[in-house]
Each structure stands twice: as C-alpha cells, then as structure tokens.
Scaffold this active site. Sequence first.
Site, mmCIF file in Angstrom:
data_model
loop_
_atom_site.group_PDB
_atom_site.id
_atom_site.type_symbol
_atom_site.label_atom_id
_atom_site.label_comp_id
_atom_site.label_asym_id
_atom_site.label_seq_id
_atom_site.Cartn_x
_atom_site.Cartn_y
_atom_site.Cartn_z
ATOM 1 N N LYS A 2 0.830 -1.210 0.000
ATOM 2 C CA LYS A 2 0.000 0.000 0.000
ATOM 3 C C LYS A 2 0.860 1.253 0.000
ATOM 4 O O LYS A 2 0.530 2.227 -0.676
ATOM 5 C CB LYS A 2 -0.947 -0.005 1.209
ATOM 6 C CG LYS A 2 -2.053 -1.038 1.056
ATOM 7 C CD LYS A 2 -3.053 -0.996 2.175
ATOM 8 C CE LYS A 2 -4.077 -2.111 1.989
ATOM 9 N NZ LYS A 2 -4.917 -2.319 3.163
ATOM 10 N N LYS B 47 -6.220 -11.245 -5.745
ATOM 11 C CA LYS B 47 -7.328 -11.492 -4.817
ATOM 12 C C LYS B 47 -8.461 -10.489 -5.034
ATOM 13 O O LYS B 47 -8.215 -9.337 -5.407
ATOM 14 C CB LYS B 47 -6.828 -11.470 -3.370
ATOM 15 C CG LYS B 47 -6.683 -10.119 -2.774
ATOM 16 C CD LYS B 47 -6.509 -10.138 -1.263
ATOM 17 C CE LYS B 47 -6.332 -8.673 -0.856
ATOM 18 N NZ LYS B 47 -6.148 -8.384 0.497
ATOM 19 N N LYS C 262 -11.631 -4.970 -2.049
ATOM 20 C CA LYS C 262 -12.462 -3.770 -2.062
ATOM 21 C C LYS C 262 -11.739 -2.614 -2.726
ATOM 22 O O LYS C 262 -12.353 -1.684 -3.211
ATOM 23 C CB LYS C 262 -12.820 -3.392 -0.623
ATOM 24 C CG LYS C 262 -13.713 -4.430 0.057
ATOM 25 C CD LYS C 262 -14.121 -4.004 1.458
ATOM 26 C CE LYS C 262 -13.385 -4.787 2.530
ATOM 27 N NZ LYS C 262 -14.096 -4.889 3.812
HETATM 28 P P1 TYM Z 1 -10.559 -6.819 5.786
HETATM 29 O O1 TYM Z 1 -11.630 -5.905 6.294
HETATM 30 O O2 TYM Z 1 -9.740 -6.358 4.646
HETATM 31 O O3 TYM Z 1 -11.177 -8.204 5.360
HETATM 32 C C1 TYM Z 1 -12.000 -8.955 6.220
HETATM 33 C C2 TYM Z 1 -11.686 -10.428 6.084
HETATM 34 O O4 TYM Z 1 -11.887 -10.885 4.754
HETATM 35 C C3 TYM Z 1 -10.745 -11.624 4.318
HETATM 36 N N1 TYM Z 1 -10.594 -11.451 2.873
HETATM 37 C C4 TYM Z 1 -10.479 -12.458 1.990
HETATM 38 N N2 TYM Z 1 -10.466 -13.798 2.133
HETATM 39 C C5 TYM Z 1 -10.364 -14.555 1.016
HETATM 40 N N3 TYM Z 1 -10.288 -14.028 -0.233
HETATM 41 C C6 TYM Z 1 -10.284 -12.691 -0.431
HETATM 42 N N4 TYM Z 1 -10.225 -12.194 -1.666
HETATM 43 C C7 TYM Z 1 -10.387 -11.836 0.708
HETATM 44 N N5 TYM Z 1 -10.421 -10.501 0.870
HETATM 45 C C8 TYM Z 1 -10.539 -10.278 2.197
HETATM 46 C C9 TYM Z 1 -9.584 -11.018 5.098
HETATM 47 O O5 TYM Z 1 -8.501 -11.924 5.171
HETATM 48 C C10 TYM Z 1 -10.225 -10.756 6.443
HETATM 49 O O6 TYM Z 1 -10.198 -11.900 7.255
HETATM 50 N N6 TYM Z 1 -6.737 -6.329 8.938
HETATM 51 C C11 TYM Z 1 -8.047 -6.951 8.800
HETATM 52 C C12 TYM Z 1 -9.065 -6.455 9.800
HETATM 53 C C13 TYM Z 1 -8.726 -6.663 11.245
HETATM 54 C C14 TYM Z 1 -8.668 -7.901 11.920
HETATM 55 C C15 TYM Z 1 -8.384 -7.585 13.281
HETATM 56 C C16 TYM Z 1 -8.831 -9.217 11.510
HETATM 57 C C17 TYM Z 1 -8.461 -5.681 12.158
HETATM 58 N N7 TYM Z 1 -8.274 -6.243 13.382
HETATM 59 C C18 TYM Z 1 -8.241 -8.583 14.231
HETATM 60 C C19 TYM Z 1 -8.683 -10.230 12.488
HETATM 61 C C20 TYM Z 1 -8.392 -9.900 13.828
HETATM 62 C C21 TYM Z 1 -8.555 -6.598 7.413
HETATM 63 O O7 TYM Z 1 -8.084 -5.703 6.796
HETATM 64 O O8 TYM Z 1 -9.618 -7.272 7.023
#
Ligand code: TYM
Length: 345
Positions: A122, A208, A211
Amino acid sequence: MRPMSANAPQVKRVLSGIQPTHDSFHLGNYLGALRQWVALQESHDAFYCVVDLHALTVQPDPVALRKRTLASVAQLIALGIDPEKSTLFIQSHVPAHNQLGWVMECLTGFGEAGRMTQFKDKSQKSGADRTVVGLFTYPILQAADILLYQANLVPVGEDQRQHIELTRDLGQRFNSTYAATGATFTIPEAYILKAAAKINDLQDPTSKMSKSAASQNGVIEIMDAPEVNLKKIKSAMTDTGREVKFDEKEKPGVSNLLTIYSALTGKNIADSENDFDGKGYGDFKLGVAQVVVDYFAPVRAKALELLEDPDYLNSLLKIGADKANEVAEQTLKATYEAMGLIARG
Ligand code: TYM
C-alpha cells in the site's frame, strides 16, 4: 510451564474483525472469513468487531463511515452472526484497543513493522509522503485487537496470515519480557480455511478479490442487486480451452469460479466439475451466477430490513460493547501491572 493467562476463558475464544470501508462486503470476505465466523460461534466464545479505527487509515468521509459501520453490523447479522451467541461490537467502543495498541508499539521493531507486506504494497502505491503513520502501525493495532481478548483462534483469509504471525510474536515477546506476573497473553493461531483462503477477482483471476481493486467489475458485493452480480459473473474472465476443470495454473478463472461454486453448494471440486461436464463456459458461468444470486438474495433482504431499524442495531452494539469492555479492561489492567505502571488509586 507457564500458568494460563489470568484472563483466559474456560471455552476457547475466537476473535476477528472486518473494516467498514465499503457499502458492502464482498464474496472474498464471506468465503475467506465471515463464514468461519458464523460456524465458530457455535463452539467458541466468539468476539467479532467492526474495526472502524483501522478504517481511518484511508480517511473515509464521516457520513459514509457512519453509514458503512452500521451496514457492516447489519450484514454480519444477516450472514448469520447471532448477537446472542457472539459478542458483536464496534472497535472504537472499546478504548483499550488503542491503549494496548500503544503498549504493543513499544515492543515492535521499526524494521519488523516495515516488513509487513500489506504495508509495503500500500505504501509503495501511494508513495512515502502520502502514506500515513497509521498504516504503518495498523498491524500493531490489529495485534492489540486480538491479544486483548485472549483469543485462541483468529478466522481470517490468507492475506492476514502475516499479521497474525506478528500478533503471536508480540504476545510471546510480552510474555517473556514481563514474565514475573505469569503469561499475560494467550498466543493465538490463525484459522484459515484452505479451500477459500483466497478468492480471486473475476476479471483478474490471479489477484485477490479486493475492495480496493481499480475496477469493481470483478468484485461480487453481497449487497448488490441480483442482476448486477448476475452480469458480473456472466462476464467473468475464463481461460483458453472449453473444459470446466480445476487447474489453478492453466485455468485460474475457471478454478476461481469452481472454488466459489463448490464453497456455496457444499459440493467438492470433483462433483462441481461433474455438474458442468460437457457444458461450455457460458452455461458454467450462468450456473455459478445462479448459485451466488440465490445464496445472497435473502442475506441482502435481511440486511436491508435490519438497516431500517438503527435503534435496534445500536442497542445490540451497546450490549456487545459492554461485554467486550469487561474482558478488554481486565487484560489491559493485567498488562499495565505486568509492565510496572502504577494502578490509579
Ligand atoms: P478486511 O476488512 O480487509 O477483510 C476482512 C476479512 O476478509 C478476508 N478477505 C479475503 N479472504 C479470502 N479471499 C479474499 N479475496 C479476501 N479478501 C478479504 C480477510 O482476510 C479478512 O479476514 N486487517 C483486517 C481487519 C482486522 C482484523 C483484526 C482481523 C483488524 N483487526 C483482528 C482479524 C483480527 C482486514 O483488513 O480485514
């Protein structure tokens, strides 16, 4: 042997979070993570949060952020998170996340944080001057989210594996640096379902589904109208040849669609291939589209219905925040004590 963390629960605990950065979650979020959230609430003491503080790293419009945070909560419930079984809350309602975040920042090496691939990607895209410090410390706040609840498992997609590794390192580092009071933190494990760990973009099936993709044409949003998703899947990128066969190297587009079909129907990949034996890519895409649309139509309807009653959602969030604060404050107190901070008299 170290004693169990003082604040550890009897039943195993699970924690995860999702950012409220868009109007809708996408299919990757659901198959990679949220579906596992729903399943794990049956067997675990589950804590799930909408991580609005993490979303601030992209400076969202305040009106949009407010709307999207509540829309996230509505979608989670519509997808099957039961607020009676899980503690569902908003990250910013629990101040201890930031407080423990600071503690963890004081234990994280600068180089260590700089090696996080999501940060590197990023920040490379936007350049050093436009990269905020919050993006750099983002995984450390995430570690605090997890460690605060003494979580054993963290259901996430593959892209979060490195952040969970960092969380484990920080928890272990804290426990060994401040060992006199016993182990303060439970060391969590990532829970990543191999079959759906990475759902790819329909137009660019080697990247992948995300968003933040430049074009939304390859991203299936669960809150989109059925006809929108039908169209997107019908125009998904397929590969050379005509056979519907799972082969990630040679046929990444077909394989991604088969993964989606198999995950939503519960059929294994071989049976999914068989369903389209002798059929062309057109029929295949139509079949996948139908499954996706049928699966998410009731979810979308339920989420829209929930959003008509924000007071109800807010009342659930208050209960969730109270429960989350109780656990988080206990961990924070133990953390401060272990480090030698004097408790307020
Ligand atoms: P975020 O909001 O980007 O995504 C939420 C969850 O969706 C999963 N994900 C995917 N899994 C499979 N294929 C994809 N194309 C795909 N895109 C997204 C992500 O792996 C995630 O599990 N940093 C985290 C948010 C967070 C978090 C936490 C997660 C903040 N604190 C504590 C676990 C524990 C994130 O950006 O998720």
